[in-house]
Design an enzyme around this catalytic site. Structure first.
Site: not given
Ligand code: SER
Length: 310
Positions: A8, A11-12, A35, A49, A139, A143
């Site tokens: 990943g 990403g940020q 990916i 992947d 999400y 987690k």
């Molecule tokens: N910054 C993330 C979100 O807003 C939280 O882990 O989904």
């Protein structure tokens, strides 16, 4: 010496972690995967992947990787558009990495959790490490389940999986992409292009946030800490500062009083309302010397200067 893979990497967090690690010399080799198709030539980037256990295992074996930062995930807001896809990606990619750790193919793993594990029933202020958790998003559910699986693997199989419950991450170049805290990144880009910003969270909605440099520093500190000192085998609460949309708007108006913002809360407001206002991170401070370097003002100034706005 470690041979590191960031899963990943585009990403940020991944994009900044790869830069930060590239500037260090306490590891042997850094590999990046995501990916997306290969978009750059200067780094060890590969398309892999994370949902394919066989591909991941082959890549890790071929490159003798022993340390993995598994950052691939669908975030809270985007995740609500397709909850089962979110669960599938977030959980099954983690299971692949946990299995590789259990088999001894990798020695150490970092995996981010989030304040999204909290829900409406825990204390909102100074939310403790241990409290009731009833996440309201797919999400957050993934987690929380992931945290418990990390702990299970660490206790049952003696793996070394380390994790942080991240607040909203503020950065300037890579957008976070699908989070409930994305407004805090987007607003700077509207400001830069002199456009009005409409916040999808209400003006007073206060959430825990962290600047990207602190987030990266936290990851590296936790991964370099002595395992013996780590009391938390699931995921560490982490705190930096708390902030509302109104607070950023006021700071931006000080620089350009023509800047305009308004507020049109949408479904993300309900998610934000279920999250803490402030976090108690005593365990991280005591176990691995966590200390945030960027408060609210310093974060705003840093982002503005990186975007050449001050
Ligand atoms: N910054 C993330 C979100 O807003 C939280 O882990 O989904």
């Amino acid at each position: 010496m470690s041979r590191i893979l960031i899963v990943g990497s585009e990403g940020q967090i991944g994009s900044q972690l790869s830069k930060a690690l590239s500037n260090r010399d306490d590891f042997d080799c850094l590999f990046l995967c995501d990916i997306k198709e290969k978009s750059r030539t200067d780094l060890n980037y590969f398309k892999v992947d994370a949902l394919s256990y066989d591909d991941l295992k082959k890549f890790i074996n071929d490159n003798k990787i022993n340390e993995v930062y598994h950052l691939a995930a669908i975030l809270s807001a985007k995740g609500e558009k397709d909850p089962m896809r979110t669960w599938n990606l977030n959980m099954n990619s983690l299971f692949n990495v946990l299995k590789l750790a259990k088999e001894g193919i990798i020695e150490k793993v970092f995996w981010p959790s989030s304040i999204a594990v909290f829900g409406n029933n825990n204390p909102k202020n100074d939310t403790p490490q241990f409290s009731d958790k009833e996440p309201i998003t797919s999400y957050g559910i993934s987690k929380l389940a992931g945290e418990n699986w990390c702990k299970y693997y660490n206790k049952t199989y003696g793996t070394d999986i380390r994790s942080i419950r991240f607040p909203g991450v503020m950065s300037y170049d890579t957008l976070s992409g699908g989070g409930t805290t994305d407004y805090a990144v987007e607003i700077f880009h509207s400001f830069k292009s002199k456009k009005k910003y409409t916040s999808f969270l209400d003006r007073e909605t206060t959430l825990p946030m962290i600047y990207i440099d602190d987030a990266i520093d936290g990851i590296i500190k936790l991964m370099r800490a002595s395992k013996k000192k780590l009391r938390i085998q699931s995921s560490y609460n982490l705190s930096s500062f708390s902030m509302s949309p109104k607070m950023i708007v006021e700071e931006l108006k000080k620089i350009d009083n023509k800047f305009q913002a308004d507020y049109a809360p949408d479904y993300r407001q309900t998610i934000a309302d279920s999250w803490p206002n402030t976090i108690d991170d005593t365990y991280a401070r005591e176990d691995w010397d966590w200390n945030s370097k960027y408060d609210f003002k310093k974060t705003i100034n840093h982002i503005l200067s990186k975007l050449a706005l001050i």
